[in-house]
Design a protein around this motif. Sequence first.
Motif, PDB file in Angstrom:
ATOM      1  N   LYS A  25       0.805  -0.970   0.281  1.00 40.64           N
ATOM      2  CA  LYS A  25      -0.001  -0.014  -0.054  1.00 40.64           C
ATOM      3  C   LYS A  25       0.790   0.876   0.023  1.00 40.64           C
ATOM      4  N   ALA A  26       0.878   2.127  -0.557  1.00 43.03           N
ATOM      5  CA  ALA A  26       0.678   3.256  -0.494  1.00 43.03           C
ATOM      6  C   ALA A  26       1.398   4.436   0.727  1.00 43.03           C
ATOM      7  N   PRO A  27       1.796   4.616   1.025  1.00 45.13           N
ATOM      8  CA  PRO A  27       2.630   5.367   2.328  1.00 45.13           C
ATOM      9  C   PRO A  27       1.614   6.590   2.380  1.00 45.13           C
ATOM     10  N   ARG A  28       0.830   6.644   2.968  1.00 43.23           N
ATOM     11  CA  ARG A  28       0.370   7.488   3.682  1.00 43.23           C
ATOM     12  C   ARG A  28       0.647   8.884   4.106  1.00 43.23           C
ATOM     13  N   GLU A  29       0.593   9.706   3.330  1.00 44.13           N
ATOM     14  CA  GLU A  29       1.126  11.389   3.083  1.00 44.13           C
ATOM     15  C   GLU A  29       0.583  11.799   4.773  1.00 44.13           C
ATOM     16  N   VAL A  30       1.769  12.462   4.665  1.00 39.77           N
ATOM     17  CA  VAL A  30       1.363  13.389   6.482  1.00 39.77           C
ATOM     18  C   VAL A  30       1.560  14.611   6.382  1.00 39.77           C
ATOM     19  N   SER A  31       0.428  15.036   6.903  1.00 37.93           N
ATOM     20  CA  SER A  31       0.081  16.388   6.537  1.00 37.93           C
ATOM     21  C   SER A  31       0.937  17.472   7.084  1.00 37.93           C
ATOM     22  N   THR A  32       1.638  18.399   5.810  1.00 41.35           N
ATOM     23  CA  THR A  32       2.761  19.674   5.934  1.00 41.35           C
ATOM     24  C   THR A  32       1.405  20.717   6.605  1.00 41.35           C
ATOM     25  N   ALA A  33       0.718  20.346   6.592  1.00 43.33           N
ATOM     26  CA  ALA A  33       0.005  21.113   7.146  1.00 43.33           C
ATOM     27  C   ALA A  33       1.370  22.231   8.198  1.00 43.33           C
ATOM     28  N   ALA A  34       0.785  24.097   8.646  1.00 39.04           N
ATOM     29  CA  ALA A  34       1.183  24.834   9.388  1.00 39.04           C
ATOM     30  C   ALA A  34       0.458  24.686  11.055  1.00 39.04           C
ATOM     31  N   PRO A  35       1.319  24.347  12.217  1.00 39.57           N
ATOM     32  CA  PRO A  35       0.403  24.328  12.782  1.00 39.57           C
ATOM     33  C   PRO A  35       0.021  25.644  13.772  1.00 39.57           C
ATOM     34  N   PRO A  36      -2.300  25.330  14.425  1.00 44.20           N
ATOM     35  CA  PRO A  36      -1.731  26.926  13.923  1.00 44.20           C
ATOM     36  C   PRO A  36      -1.273  28.139  15.141  1.00 44.20           C
ATOM     37  N   ASN A  37      -0.648  26.881  16.001  1.00 42.85           N
ATOM     38  CA  ASN A  37      -0.123  28.039  17.045  1.00 42.85           C
ATOM     39  C   ASN A  37       1.730  28.798  16.204  1.00 42.85           C
ATOM     40  N   ARG A  38       1.648  28.101  15.494  1.00 46.90           N
ATOM     41  CA  ARG A  38       3.073  28.867  14.645  1.00 46.90           C
ATOM     42  C   ARG A  38       3.201  30.252  14.684  1.00 46.90           C
ATOM     43  N   LEU A  39       4.053  31.071  15.393  1.00 48.46           N
ATOM     44  CA  LEU A  39       4.107  32.107  15.083  1.00 48.46           C
ATOM     45  C   LEU A  39       4.766  32.811  13.298  1.00 48.46           C
ATOM     46  N   SER A  40       4.173  33.934  13.597  1.00 46.42           N
ATOM     47  CA  SER A  40       4.069  34.529  12.012  1.00 46.42           C
ATOM     48  C   SER A  40       6.021  34.916  11.945  1.00 46.42           C
ATOM     49  N   PRO A  41       5.785  35.535  10.274  1.00 49.24           N
ATOM     50  CA  PRO A  41       7.519  35.573   9.930  1.00 49.24           C
ATOM     51  C   PRO A  41       7.675  37.489  11.549  1.00 49.24           C
ATOM     52  N   ALA A  42       6.548  38.195  11.195  1.00 48.69           N
ATOM     53  CA  ALA A  42       6.084  39.840  11.580  1.00 48.69           C
ATOM     54  C   ALA A  42       7.147  39.180  13.617  1.00 48.69           C
ATOM     55  N   GLU A  43       6.214  38.410  13.886  1.00 48.05           N
ATOM     56  CA  GLU A  43       6.387  38.111  15.415  1.00 48.05           C
ATOM     57  C   GLU A  43       7.632  37.470  15.168  1.00 48.05           C
ATOM     58  N   CYS A  44       8.113  36.482  14.394  1.00 47.35           N
ATOM     59  CA  CYS A  44       9.616  35.658  14.906  1.00 47.35           C
ATOM     60  C   CYS A  44      10.617  37.303  15.091  1.00 47.35           C
TER      61      CYS A  44
END
Length: 332
Positions: free
Chosen positions: A27-46
């Motif tokens: 079976k084809a490996p299940r694709e891992v979700s690469t979506a950014a976590p909702p609590n990730r800091l924005s570039p401006a915050e960093c």
Amino acid sequence: MVGIKTSCRLSGINRSTYYRHRDPSPKAPREVSTAAPPNRLSPAECHHIITVLNSARFRDKAPRQVWAALLDEGVYLCSVSTMYRLLRAQGQTRERRAQARHPAKIKPQLMAQVPNQVWSWDITKLRGPGPGRFFDLYVMIDIYSRYVVHWEVHSSESGEIARQFMQNCIRANSGIAAEVIHSDRGTAMTSQSVADLLSMLGITKSHSRPKVSNDNPYSEAHFNTLKYCPVFPGRFGSIQDSRQFCRRFFEYYNHEHYHSGIGLHTPFAVHIGTAHAIQDKRAQTIETFRATNPWRFTRRPTLPGLPQAAWINEPSELGAAERQAPDQRKAS
């Protein structure tokens, strides 16, 4: 109805083999979700956090200090670990203090082709009359001839005793000093008094690398010969007893012990230069016996050869043939 486990056991087929043949296409490996976590800091915050950490107020403080100071002011930017992660991404995390850099010690490479070119010395402990009681045996050896130039037994180890010991070594060798004196990095060997004496006499000093006993092989091997001697006592009753034993041992070692490393000659014979005459006499004795009893020999007998050179850490590109004359030579 027989199950798969029982069928495989009865037929001798491994269950994994059965399942692989039953379903050959994996079976084809299940694709891992690469979506950014909702609590990730924005570039401006960093960027804002980095700006605060690099500000004139906080640039000399650790992230924990910054985090605590801002928290007391009612400001929360992020966790301490996040501060470290952002600084690490900017290449701004390192040891603040200047770190001592110790360059690697140079591997000593010494060669002696005649006596009195290179001497090696060391100090070993001799067990005294009770627990915790030891005497210090100082020994100087010529690495080419294996001759013990001088030895002394003292109740302690110090640079001043080592300095006097070296002076006595030169005096015992008819006033002739070696070109190079090699030792390990003990406190007596690296003392200023010894360094001043060698500098005054124009003798090159050489030291082993730290914790590398192979850099002082001749002294270490000699102590092994001493302490594995069948008559070596487990303890000495007094310092006089140890001196008396060492006097007998070194007299035997220098004048009666046939050393395998120098063609089965005595160290004294090699040191004073009579070994070649003795070698020729041995060859003549064998040849005379061979001429009288030719049926005793199927080939011409040979003698162990004298060393051409004695090395401490011979360079790897030099072969054994360059280090030592052929171990065997024609008797004629």
